[in-house]
Design a protein around this motif. Structure first.
Motif, PDB file in Angstrom:
ATOM      1  N   VAL A  69      36.264  42.773  35.931  1.00  0.00           N
ATOM      2  CA  VAL A  69      35.145  43.714  36.030  1.00  0.00           C
ATOM      3  C   VAL A  69      35.043  44.476  34.707  1.00  0.00           C
ATOM      4  O   VAL A  69      36.056  44.814  34.116  1.00  0.00           O
ATOM      5  CB  VAL A  69      35.415  44.708  37.179  1.00  0.00           C
ATOM      6  CG1 VAL A  69      34.404  45.850  37.168  1.00  0.00           C
ATOM      7  CG2 VAL A  69      35.391  43.986  38.524  1.00  0.00           C
ATOM      8  N   VAL A  70      33.826  44.705  34.263  1.00  0.00           N
ATOM      9  CA  VAL A  70      33.636  45.515  33.057  1.00  0.00           C
ATOM     10  C   VAL A  70      33.233  46.926  33.488  1.00  0.00           C
ATOM     11  O   VAL A  70      32.186  47.115  34.117  1.00  0.00           O
ATOM     12  CB  VAL A  70      32.564  44.905  32.130  1.00  0.00           C
ATOM     13  CG1 VAL A  70      32.422  45.749  30.869  1.00  0.00           C
ATOM     14  CG2 VAL A  70      32.930  43.470  31.775  1.00  0.00           C
ATOM     15  N   ILE A  71      34.109  47.886  33.178  1.00  0.00           N
ATOM     16  CA  ILE A  71      33.837  49.282  33.531  1.00  0.00           C
ATOM     17  C   ILE A  71      33.117  49.942  32.365  1.00  0.00           C
ATOM     18  O   ILE A  71      33.589  49.914  31.216  1.00  0.00           O
ATOM     19  CB  ILE A  71      35.155  50.038  33.816  1.00  0.00           C
ATOM     20  CG1 ILE A  71      35.892  49.403  35.009  1.00  0.00           C
ATOM     21  CG2 ILE A  71      34.891  51.525  34.054  1.00  0.00           C
ATOM     22  CD1 ILE A  71      35.179  49.510  36.348  1.00  0.00           C
ATOM     23  N   ASP A 112      49.959  39.534  35.379  1.00  0.00           N
ATOM     24  CA  ASP A 112      49.481  39.072  34.071  1.00  0.00           C
ATOM     25  C   ASP A 112      47.963  38.962  33.993  1.00  0.00           C
ATOM     26  O   ASP A 112      47.396  38.708  32.941  1.00  0.00           O
ATOM     27  CB  ASP A 112      50.068  37.677  33.775  1.00  0.00           C
ATOM     28  CG  ASP A 112      51.568  37.748  33.568  1.00  0.00           C
ATOM     29  OD1 ASP A 112      52.049  38.799  33.086  1.00  0.00           O
ATOM     30  OD2 ASP A 112      52.249  36.756  33.908  1.00  0.00           O
ATOM     31  N   GLN A 113      47.324  39.147  35.147  1.00  0.00           N
ATOM     32  CA  GLN A 113      45.872  38.928  35.165  1.00  0.00           C
ATOM     33  C   GLN A 113      45.133  40.215  34.801  1.00  0.00           C
ATOM     34  O   GLN A 113      45.415  41.288  35.349  1.00  0.00           O
ATOM     35  CB  GLN A 113      45.474  38.493  36.571  1.00  0.00           C
ATOM     36  CG  GLN A 113      44.004  38.124  36.717  1.00  0.00           C
ATOM     37  CD  GLN A 113      43.619  37.864  38.163  1.00  0.00           C
ATOM     38  OE1 GLN A 113      44.478  37.713  39.035  1.00  0.00           O
ATOM     39  NE2 GLN A 113      42.320  37.826  38.417  1.00  0.00           N
ATOM     40  N   VAL A 114      44.182  40.084  33.881  1.00  0.00           N
ATOM     41  CA  VAL A 114      43.333  41.234  33.554  1.00  0.00           C
ATOM     42  C   VAL A 114      42.242  41.330  34.616  1.00  0.00           C
ATOM     43  O   VAL A 114      41.450  40.392  34.779  1.00  0.00           O
ATOM     44  CB  VAL A 114      42.716  41.098  32.150  1.00  0.00           C
ATOM     45  CG1 VAL A 114      41.736  42.229  31.885  1.00  0.00           C
ATOM     46  CG2 VAL A 114      43.812  41.084  31.085  1.00  0.00           C
ATOM     47  N   VAL A 115      42.216  42.437  35.351  1.00  0.00           N
ATOM     48  CA  VAL A 115      41.224  42.583  36.427  1.00  0.00           C
ATOM     49  C   VAL A 115      40.063  43.490  36.036  1.00  0.00           C
ATOM     50  O   VAL A 115      39.010  43.464  36.671  1.00  0.00           O
ATOM     51  CB  VAL A 115      41.870  43.096  37.738  1.00  0.00           C
ATOM     52  CG1 VAL A 115      42.886  42.080  38.262  1.00  0.00           C
ATOM     53  CG2 VAL A 115      42.504  44.472  37.561  1.00  0.00           C
ATOM     54  N   ALA A 116      40.264  44.302  34.996  1.00  0.00           N
ATOM     55  CA  ALA A 116      39.157  45.146  34.537  1.00  0.00           C
ATOM     56  C   ALA A 116      39.269  45.405  33.046  1.00  0.00           C
ATOM     57  O   ALA A 116      40.375  45.590  32.510  1.00  0.00           O
ATOM     58  CB  ALA A 116      39.122  46.469  35.297  1.00  0.00           C
ATOM     59  N   LEU A 117      38.106  45.383  32.393  1.00  0.00           N
ATOM     60  CA  LEU A 117      38.016  45.787  30.990  1.00  0.00           C
ATOM     61  C   LEU A 117      37.383  47.173  30.975  1.00  0.00           C
ATOM     62  O   LEU A 117      36.350  47.385  31.605  1.00  0.00           O
ATOM     63  CB  LEU A 117      37.126  44.808  30.211  1.00  0.00           C
ATOM     64  CG  LEU A 117      37.501  43.322  30.302  1.00  0.00           C
ATOM     65  CD1 LEU A 117      36.426  42.474  29.603  1.00  0.00           C
ATOM     66  CD2 LEU A 117      38.869  43.094  29.678  1.00  0.00           C
ATOM     67  N   THR A 162      29.786  44.421  36.501  1.00  0.00           N
ATOM     68  CA  THR A 162      29.968  45.588  35.649  1.00  0.00           C
ATOM     69  C   THR A 162      29.541  46.792  36.455  1.00  0.00           C
ATOM     70  O   THR A 162      28.578  46.728  37.222  1.00  0.00           O
ATOM     71  CB  THR A 162      29.191  45.503  34.329  1.00  0.00           C
ATOM     72  OG1 THR A 162      29.426  46.709  33.591  1.00  0.00           O
ATOM     73  CG2 THR A 162      27.701  45.342  34.538  1.00  0.00           C
ATOM     74  N   SER A 163      30.281  47.878  36.320  1.00  0.00           N
ATOM     75  CA  SER A 163      30.036  49.063  37.141  1.00  0.00           C
ATOM     76  C   SER A 163      30.681  50.254  36.460  1.00  0.00           C
ATOM     77  O   SER A 163      31.583  50.102  35.636  1.00  0.00           O
ATOM     78  CB  SER A 163      30.640  48.856  38.537  1.00  0.00           C
ATOM     79  OG  SER A 163      30.557  50.030  39.310  1.00  0.00           O
ATOM     80  N   SER A 164      30.219  51.427  36.832  1.00  0.00           N
ATOM     81  CA  SER A 164      30.913  52.634  36.384  1.00  0.00           C
ATOM     82  C   SER A 164      32.240  52.782  37.095  1.00  0.00           C
ATOM     83  O   SER A 164      33.232  53.196  36.502  1.00  0.00           O
ATOM     84  CB  SER A 164      30.043  53.858  36.656  1.00  0.00           C
ATOM     85  OG  SER A 164      30.808  55.037  36.553  1.00  0.00           O
ATOM     86  N   GLY A 165      32.246  52.421  38.392  1.00  0.00           N
ATOM     87  CA  GLY A 165      33.460  52.653  39.161  1.00  0.00           C
ATOM     88  C   GLY A 165      33.628  51.682  40.299  1.00  0.00           C
ATOM     89  O   GLY A 165      32.746  50.875  40.610  1.00  0.00           O
ATOM     90  N   LEU A 166      34.783  51.767  40.895  1.00  0.00           N
ATOM     91  CA  LEU A 166      35.154  50.942  42.056  1.00  0.00           C
ATOM     92  C   LEU A 166      35.966  51.830  42.979  1.00  0.00           C
ATOM     93  O   LEU A 166      36.924  52.458  42.536  1.00  0.00           O
ATOM     94  CB  LEU A 166      36.020  49.760  41.612  1.00  0.00           C
ATOM     95  CG  LEU A 166      35.365  48.738  40.675  1.00  0.00           C
ATOM     96  CD1 LEU A 166      36.427  47.866  40.037  1.00  0.00           C
ATOM     97  CD2 LEU A 166      34.363  47.881  41.448  1.00  0.00           C
ATOM     98  N   ARG A 167      35.602  51.855  44.253  1.00  0.00           N
ATOM     99  CA  ARG A 167      36.315  52.749  45.173  1.00  0.00           C
ATOM    100  C   ARG A 167      37.216  51.951  46.100  1.00  0.00           C
ATOM    101  O   ARG A 167      37.222  50.708  46.097  1.00  0.00           O
ATOM    102  CB  ARG A 167      35.293  53.575  45.965  1.00  0.00           C
ATOM    103  CG  ARG A 167      34.305  54.352  45.089  1.00  0.00           C
ATOM    104  CD  ARG A 167      34.963  55.470  44.312  1.00  0.00           C
ATOM    105  NE  ARG A 167      33.977  56.153  43.454  1.00  0.00           N
ATOM    106  CZ  ARG A 167      34.228  57.242  42.755  1.00  0.00           C
ATOM    107  NH1 ARG A 167      35.437  57.785  42.755  1.00  0.00           N
ATOM    108  NH2 ARG A 167      33.289  57.793  42.011  1.00  0.00           N
TER     109      ARG A 167
END
Lengths: 510, 510
Positions: free
Chosen positions: A143-145, A490-495, A122-127
């Motif tokens: 990843v949970v944003i 089809d894959q969820v990579v981030a919520l 879980t993170s605020s962001g991804l660069r």
């Protein structure tokens, strides 16, 4: 039913688990504060350990646990890589990591994901690289944003339970009193880390500047720290200030800033005692300059500036135009220095900054927020997390928090960036719902959210070109053409959590 | 079995409920931190209420709940009486009150006890009229006496769960940011109140000095405060400093102080970076003066002084003889002023000051504590809570905390007070176990606890008369005669918790 209030389809599995976004304040309800497991420290016991390895051993860190980091060192952070490298070496697997954000410097994380050391984030962001890797689908679990306020909420309410927080400490004494204003790699405020320290079962302070007891000022107290480890270097001071922006000379940004300042100074909020928050982007910084002149001309002083503190705010405070700086994070070195020296520059934690479930965050007292955006759509929804190609490359930050809570939220953005439109029919990913966004400011003019008829009336005679959001979109599309659809897998990579923990969107692999 | 490790008979009922004292650190074990029920505050909601009455209504305070107060205003406190009077008027009954201490000024409490408004009390101390009334047996439930560290422990672990804390705030803004250094009734540190604010479900700030938002420095943040009430006056500044002692001219006290200073300066702890805590009594204050000269002569500087800060410590810090003041409470006005002005004078909460279950309290880092006593017995047990007549009239304070944690604990006391011996066969009530007490200093000389052979060796050639504790007792009894037995009733009027929550003694009615 997975369609949420911003019309995004949330897969049932996640909708059931998190709930879906159903209004800005719908889920602001009483709750029981998270607890933590405390291992008391007796007299004569030492907290000082010889290495990160020893700290990992001492904490009893094992497969499946959750560890956290803070991102106050931004692109200069050494701590997360150091700790994860050691953990990987020790054969610990299946960790959840909960850094307050992730920077480019954390690209080694990709290998730790691939090797199964890190299986949840879980993170605020991804660069850049990490964002691209995750968008390509390298993780089984999305990843949970979370926004900065949402992360504080999640920790304070127990949605994130941190087993061990590894906190880079610019200075620490051997008993764990920490601040960010002394040492070799000063980052100023430790606002995000303070929340981790308060709620984590165990806290390891990693420092390169061990000072005599008692280290003051105390941003994180000894009573929130279990172990102290001294290392050669925790961060690169240049990297900490990287991306900190000088005043722009870009005429487009200057025009946006001038328009934004006109909106602010023409508003009923602009009076003695008003308050504001700006981002660190070129246009946002330049707003301060235009506002400064109006403040001098009209003898208006702000009670506080909030942030995300930049040197621009520090200068206004020094000039006496702003009474106090309320600081959860510093974007540049002068801000960190000011925090050390100036009693009216005040450090707060992320819970106090922006949590929707706190007993009242500072953003609830904020008049005006000036925010950036990657995209804004005709429902005023804002995307700050994915590029127009659908790839994760941004950060939620305090965007949805301040937008929801302040009295007038403004998004400053150029109408197009290169061949990419900023104002669009539908943002790639919704981070901040249109309900929270009041005024869009571009170099061509502004658009006011129709849900704010008071502002439309207020700015009737404002000398800034005014358009509907659809007109701004048309102007953007006239330059760039209608953007092509993104072809997702089809894959969820981030919520994408809304600040209250419900899902406002998901990101699929590309 | 109710006989505890200091040989006190604890009635089975209470022994079963609390456990009995069985060693200083036996019960320092991991625990789950207390939780609290949080009512989030949304933007546009106000915390400012018109009256204490309204605050009581808003909090939903009802029969059987627990409320708390802080004692930083000492004999100048108006808040507890105001709030209890209003509660009584509203017909609320059967409350537990958990003030950090109770002063003479709180005599109206007696009527609230008799009327059934207050049916349970926990406090550090009980003075004159309230103490006498409780000793006479006016309460069905015994008062629970807790040390400052023990109270913090009890709150942090959930043994005390505060439903509503009513906290006198020398200054507050309308959103609940509080400090004790600005306003009409400045008390300086709010160290005890900070713990209440952190753990109470609801917190009402009662202030007579409402300042613009944001009030800084922030001792208690808005995120720990639910409501703010403005009243005419929260305290009497003269009462706050009442009992603050000037340097003594009493030759007996001066001699005790001189001996104490000789013990300290001859000890191995007296070197650069040492630390100390003194009380506010005449002899304790005078110790600072004698120590000061030795510090200058021998070029020794202290890293910190802890307390219970007095002007004597402030002066040493200003002189550069002490690096930092670590402050949980201020005993006089100059100390409060210093806290406001001096960045090396640092406010901490009671959990960080002294809790045995924290991740390491400041007292764990303390070299020398100089403490007072009403009685000391031949087992070195100390009584600071009851008079020689068995009546409650003192306070547990930080006595057992600092004694247990510091490297050398010293008790300074005259050998007799009038016709009452201080050194006795058996103290009336045990607050601090002899295991924690290292050196007794009287005007006739010192006695070192035989459980500290290292100190006996260290002070072999010290030029201060040395006796066994039995010899000191004999000298006292030679003046006063053997004290008569106290005739107690059968009712337990107070439970004396050791800092870990187990019972070290009980007090029966007289």
């Amino acid at each position: 039913m997975g369609i949420n209030q911003v019309n995004r389809d949330i897969p049932t599995k996640y909708a059931d688990q998190y709930g879906v976004y159903d209004g800005e304040f719908t889920n602001v309800k009483p709750f029981e504060a998270a607890t933590k497991h405390v291992q008391p420290v007796k007299p004569n016991e030492t907290k000082l350990l010889a290495s990160i390895h020893d700290a990992i051993v001492k904490t009893g860190l094992k497969d499946g646990m959750t560890i956290s980091f803070h991102h106050h060192f931004r692109e200069g952070d050494f701590v997360m890589n150091m700790v994860l490298d050691e953990i990987a070496k020790m054969g610990i697997k299946d960790l959840s990591i909960a850094p307050s954000s992730i920077a480019n410097v954390h690209a080694p994380l990709i290998d730790h994901i691939k090797n199964g050391v890190v299986t949840n984030i879980t993170s605020s962001g991804l660069r850049d690289k990490v964002g691209a890797a995750i968008s390509s689908g390298i993780m089984a679990n999305p990843v949970v944003i979370r926004s900065h306020g949402g992360r504080a909420r999640a920790i304070a309410s127990g949605d994130i339970h941190i087993d061990v927080a590894f906190l880079g400490a610019p200075s620490a004494d051997a008993y764990g009193n920490i601040n960010g204003t002394k040492g070799k790699a000063t980052c100023g405020s430790l606002g995000y880390a303070m929340v981790d320290a308060k709620y984590a079962d165990q806290v390891v302070a990693v420092t390169d500047t061990l000072v005599p007891y008692p280290n003051t000022p105390i941003s994180i107290p000894q009573t929130d720290v279990d172990y102290v480890v001294q290392v050669d270097a925790i961060g690169d001071p240049d990297g900490i200030a990287k991306g900190a922006t000088r005043f722009t000379k870009n005429p487009k940004e200057l025009l946006i800033a001038e328009y934004a300042a006109k909106v602010i100074t023409a508003s009923s909020y602009f009076k003695n005692g008003f308050s504001f928050q700006t981002g660190s982007g070129g246009a946002a910084l330049a707003v301060s300059r235009f506002m400064r002149q109006a403040m001098i001309d009209q003898d208006v002083k702000a009670s506080f500036a909030l942030g995300g503190i930049t040197n621009a705010m520090v200068e206004l405070q020094k000039e006496g135009l702003v009474d106090k700086l309320i600081d959860v994070q510093d974007f540049d070195h002068p801000s960190a220095v000011s925090l050390a020296d100036n009693p009216d520059h005040y450090e707060i934690d992320a819970n106090m900054y922006a949590s929707p479930l706190s007993k009242g965050a500072v953003i609830n007292q904020l008049d005006v927020a000036i925010l950036s955006a990657l995209e804004v759509d005709t429902d005023f929804n804002v995307n700050v997390i994915t590029g127009s190609d659908g790839v994760l490359r941004g950060a939620s930050g305090g965007h949805s928090d301040t937008s929801a809570a302040c009295k007038m939220s403004m998004v400053v953005a150029p109408i197009v960036r290169g061949r990419i439109p900023t104002i669009v029919d539908e943002v790639t990913t919704v981070v901040t719902p249109g309900a929270s966004v009041d005024v869009i400011v571009t170099e061509l003019g502004i658009a006011i959210n129709p849900n704010r008829p008071d502002l439309i009336k207020m700015f009737k005679s404002l000398k800034v070109p005014q358009f509907t959001i659809e007109e701004l979109r048309d102007k953007a599309y006239a330059i760039t053409g209608v953007p092509a659809k993104i072809h997702y897998g089809d894959q969820v990579v981030a919520l994408i959590e809304y600040r209250d923990g419900h899902l406002i969107d998901v990101v699929k692999n590309v």
